[in-house]
Design an enzyme around this catalytic site. Structure first.
Site, PDB file in Angstrom:
ATOM      1  N   PHE A  38      44.623  12.477  34.468  1.00  0.00           N
ATOM      2  CA  PHE A  38      44.107  13.412  33.469  1.00  0.00           C
ATOM      3  C   PHE A  38      44.271  14.853  33.947  1.00  0.00           C
ATOM      4  CE2 PHE A  38      41.086   9.779  32.200  1.00  0.00           C
ATOM      5  CZ  PHE A  38      42.007   9.270  31.304  1.00  0.00           C
ATOM      6  N   HIS A 133      37.313  10.713  36.524  1.00  0.00           N
ATOM      7  CA  HIS A 133      37.385  11.789  35.532  1.00  0.00           C
ATOM      8  C   HIS A 133      36.798  11.244  34.231  1.00  0.00           C
ATOM      9  CE1 HIS A 133      39.611  15.719  34.424  1.00  0.00           C
ATOM     10  NE2 HIS A 133      38.686  15.460  33.499  1.00  0.00           N
ATOM     11  N   LEU A 134      35.570  11.656  33.999  1.00  0.00           N
ATOM     12  CA  LEU A 134      34.811  11.224  32.829  1.00  0.00           C
ATOM     13  C   LEU A 134      35.636  11.383  31.547  1.00  0.00           C
ATOM     14  CD1 LEU A 134      31.993  10.599  31.526  1.00  0.00           C
ATOM     15  CD2 LEU A 134      31.599  13.062  31.568  1.00  0.00           C
ATOM     16  N   HIS A 135      35.640  10.376  30.699  1.00  0.00           N
ATOM     17  CA  HIS A 135      36.327  10.499  29.408  1.00  0.00           C
ATOM     18  C   HIS A 135      35.654   9.621  28.365  1.00  0.00           C
ATOM     19  CE1 HIS A 135      38.273   7.422  31.902  1.00  0.00           C
ATOM     20  NE2 HIS A 135      38.558   6.768  30.799  1.00  0.00           N
ATOM     21  N   ILE A 136      35.585  10.141  27.169  1.00  0.00           N
ATOM     22  CA  ILE A 136      34.963   9.425  26.060  1.00  0.00           C
ATOM     23  C   ILE A 136      36.063   8.880  25.158  1.00  0.00           C
ATOM     24  CG2 ILE A 136      33.538   9.684  23.981  1.00  0.00           C
ATOM     25  CD1 ILE A 136      31.932  11.772  25.534  1.00  0.00           C
TER      26      ILE A 136
END
Ligand code: ZN
Length: 175
Positions: A38, A133-136
């Site tokens: 990302f 890596h935070l992802h929604i």
């Protein structure tokens, strides 16, 4: 149908597509930015169309999942390389969900789905392919799409080319 079932279809692709070394094993800290796909997209000079990025904001980016569960499957994430919601500033947190709301509206306009899944897999144990890596995920859904996936669970289904999805979502994304 459980949440687990929903994500399992494409997770295998992600897991096998990213480096699976010990540096990606947890989300204790925000390290290992160099190996993050990302962050590579965030910092890339390639055109957004090629990267399938539909929105770049000051704190948040939205892109098509390269391994979509359905057409239009979007990932919304903070620009900053952090793995946990608690690591976000108030501003980043608010912006992340504001952009998620825009993403949901855009997908409604572009695809008119019968439903939608919105959520995050936090940590490897929860099914995250890229836990650091935070992802929604925002996934348009149609009645019967899971049955179809179950039948072909071992095969990645891409009902629409990513470039077509990109065009569709960009057309309706508010500028
Ligand atoms: Zn990152």
């Amino acid at each position: 149908m459980t949440f687990d079932h929903l994500w399992a279809g494409w997770r295998a692709n992600y897991v096998s597509s990213v480096s699976d070394g010990p540096e990606n094993a947890g989300l204790e800290d925000g390290g290992d930015q160099k190996a993050c796909v990302f962050c590579a997209i965030l910092n890339s000079n390639e055109p957004d169309q090629q990267l399938h990025v539909v929105f770049r904001g000051k704190h948040t980016i939205a892109m098509l999942n390269a391994y979509p569960y359905t057409s239009g499957h979007l990932l919304v994430m903070p620009n900053r390389h952090v793995g946990e919601i608690s690591q976000l500033s108030d501003l980043e947190y608010t912006d992340l969900f504001a952009v998620t709301r825009v993403a949901m509206k855009a997908l409604n306009d572009a695809y008119d789905p019968e439903g939608m899944n919105m959520g995050a897999n936090l940590g490897r144990a929860a099914g995250a392919g890229i836990p650091r890596h935070l992802h929604i995920h925002v996934v348009p859904r149609w009645l019967g799409d899971t049955n179809f996936m179950t039948t072909v669970a071992s095969t990645r289904v891409m009902p629409e080319a990513l470039s077509d999805s990109w065009q569709k979502v960009r057309e309706v994304w508010p500028s």
